[in-house]
Motif scaffolding. Structure first.
Motif, PDB file in Angstrom:
ATOM      1  N   ALA A   1       5.187   2.841   7.352  1.00 39.59           N
ATOM      2  CA  ALA A   1       5.383   1.392   7.446  1.00 39.59           C
ATOM      3  C   ALA A   1       4.809   0.680   6.220  1.00 39.59           C
ATOM      4  N   GLU A   2       3.673   1.161   5.711  1.00 37.00           N
ATOM      5  CA  GLU A   2       3.070   0.543   4.526  1.00 37.00           C
ATOM      6  C   GLU A   2       3.974   0.698   3.304  1.00 37.00           C
ATOM      7  N   CYS A   3       4.552   1.866   3.144  1.00 37.45           N
ATOM      8  CA  CYS A   3       5.463   2.105   2.027  1.00 37.45           C
ATOM      9  C   CYS A   3       6.703   1.229   2.165  1.00 37.45           C
ATOM     10  N   HIS A   4       7.251   1.153   3.379  1.00 32.49           N
ATOM     11  CA  HIS A   4       8.440   0.335   3.609  1.00 32.49           C
ATOM     12  C   HIS A   4       8.136  -1.137   3.362  1.00 32.49           C
ATOM     13  N   THR A   5       6.933  -1.589   3.710  1.00 32.58           N
ATOM     14  CA  THR A   5       6.535  -2.973   3.454  1.00 32.58           C
ATOM     15  C   THR A   5       6.519  -3.242   1.952  1.00 32.58           C
ATOM     16  N   ARG A   6       5.986  -2.304   1.180  1.00 35.66           N
ATOM     17  CA  ARG A   6       5.985  -2.471  -0.275  1.00 35.66           C
ATOM     18  C   ARG A   6       7.416  -2.527  -0.834  1.00 35.66           C
ATOM     19  N   LEU A   7       8.306  -1.764  -0.232  1.00 37.93           N
ATOM     20  CA  LEU A   7       9.680  -1.703  -0.737  1.00 37.93           C
ATOM     21  C   LEU A   7      10.513  -2.929  -0.380  1.00 37.93           C
ATOM     22  N   VAL A   8      10.372  -3.417   0.879  1.00 37.56           N
ATOM     23  CA  VAL A   8      11.264  -4.489   1.339  1.00 37.56           C
ATOM     24  C   VAL A   8      10.545  -5.750   1.777  1.00 37.56           C
ATOM     25  N   GLY A   9       9.215  -5.729   1.827  1.00 36.20           N
ATOM     26  CA  GLY A   9       8.464  -6.908   2.244  1.00 36.20           C
ATOM     27  C   GLY A   9       8.415  -7.061   3.749  1.00 36.20           C
ATOM     28  N   GLY A  10       7.858  -8.166   4.183  1.00 42.51           N
ATOM     29  CA  GLY A  10       7.718  -8.434   5.610  1.00 42.51           C
ATOM     30  C   GLY A  10       6.897  -7.354   6.287  1.00 42.51           C
ATOM     31  N   ASP A  11       7.348  -6.937   7.463  1.00 41.87           N
ATOM     32  CA  ASP A  11       6.642  -5.868   8.181  1.00 41.87           C
ATOM     33  C   ASP A  11       7.214  -4.494   7.851  1.00 41.87           C
ATOM     34  N   GLY A  12       8.167  -4.442   6.939  1.00 41.55           N
ATOM     35  CA  GLY A  12       8.753  -3.171   6.516  1.00 41.55           C
ATOM     36  C   GLY A  12       9.960  -2.751   7.323  1.00 41.55           C
ATOM     37  N   SER A  13      10.189  -3.408   8.454  1.00 42.62           N
ATOM     38  CA  SER A  13      11.299  -2.989   9.312  1.00 42.62           C
ATOM     39  C   SER A  13      12.664  -3.347   8.724  1.00 42.62           C
ATOM     40  N   GLY A  14      12.690  -4.197   7.712  1.00 48.16           N
ATOM     41  CA  GLY A  14      13.950  -4.537   7.065  1.00 48.16           C
ATOM     42  C   GLY A  14      14.621  -3.341   6.411  1.00 48.16           C
ATOM     43  N   ILE A  15      13.884  -2.275   6.224  1.00 54.31           N
ATOM     44  CA  ILE A  15      14.453  -1.072   5.618  1.00 54.31           C
ATOM     45  C   ILE A  15      15.420  -0.372   6.576  1.00 54.31           C
TER      46      ILE A  15
END
Length: 111
Positions: free
Chosen positions: A46-60
């Protein structure tokens, strides 16, 4: 009567209570969901996804995007494993993908 009430209460508080059983795609049958949850936490996905797409990362997680079928989800988890040098085993990849299937993608089971 008390026994019946206790049985109903136990059913209503059991994990998954109130949820209809959903058919699982073949790619995720038998996956160890507890292991998948553990690996997602351990590798800080989730931390990596947050860095990639912002927000809480769930946008990935875009079910209508590049990941449109179970095999593609398994492949994407494998790509993350290779790129990040996580050295995950196939059953680890299946477990992680199964959790993502359950929580985000919800692909229908094929007949």
């Amino acid at each position: 009567m008390a026994t019946l009430a206790a049985a109903v209460a136990a059913l209503l508080t059991a994990p998954g209570a109130g949820r209809a059983e959903v058919a699982v795609p073949a790619e995720f049958r038998g996956a160890d969901l507890a292991l998948g949850e553990q690996l997602l936490r351990e590798h800080r996905c989730a931390e990596c996804h947050t860095r990639l797409v912002g927000g809480d990362g769930s946008g990935i997680y875009r079910p209508k995007g590049r990941i449109g079928r179970p095999a593609a989800l398994l492949s994407m988890v494998e790509v993350c494993s290779v790129e990040l040098k996580l050295q995950l085993f196939p059953e680890d990849i299946q477990a992680i993908a199964a959790v993502l299937q359950r929580d985000h993608y919800r692909f229908p089971a094929s007949p």
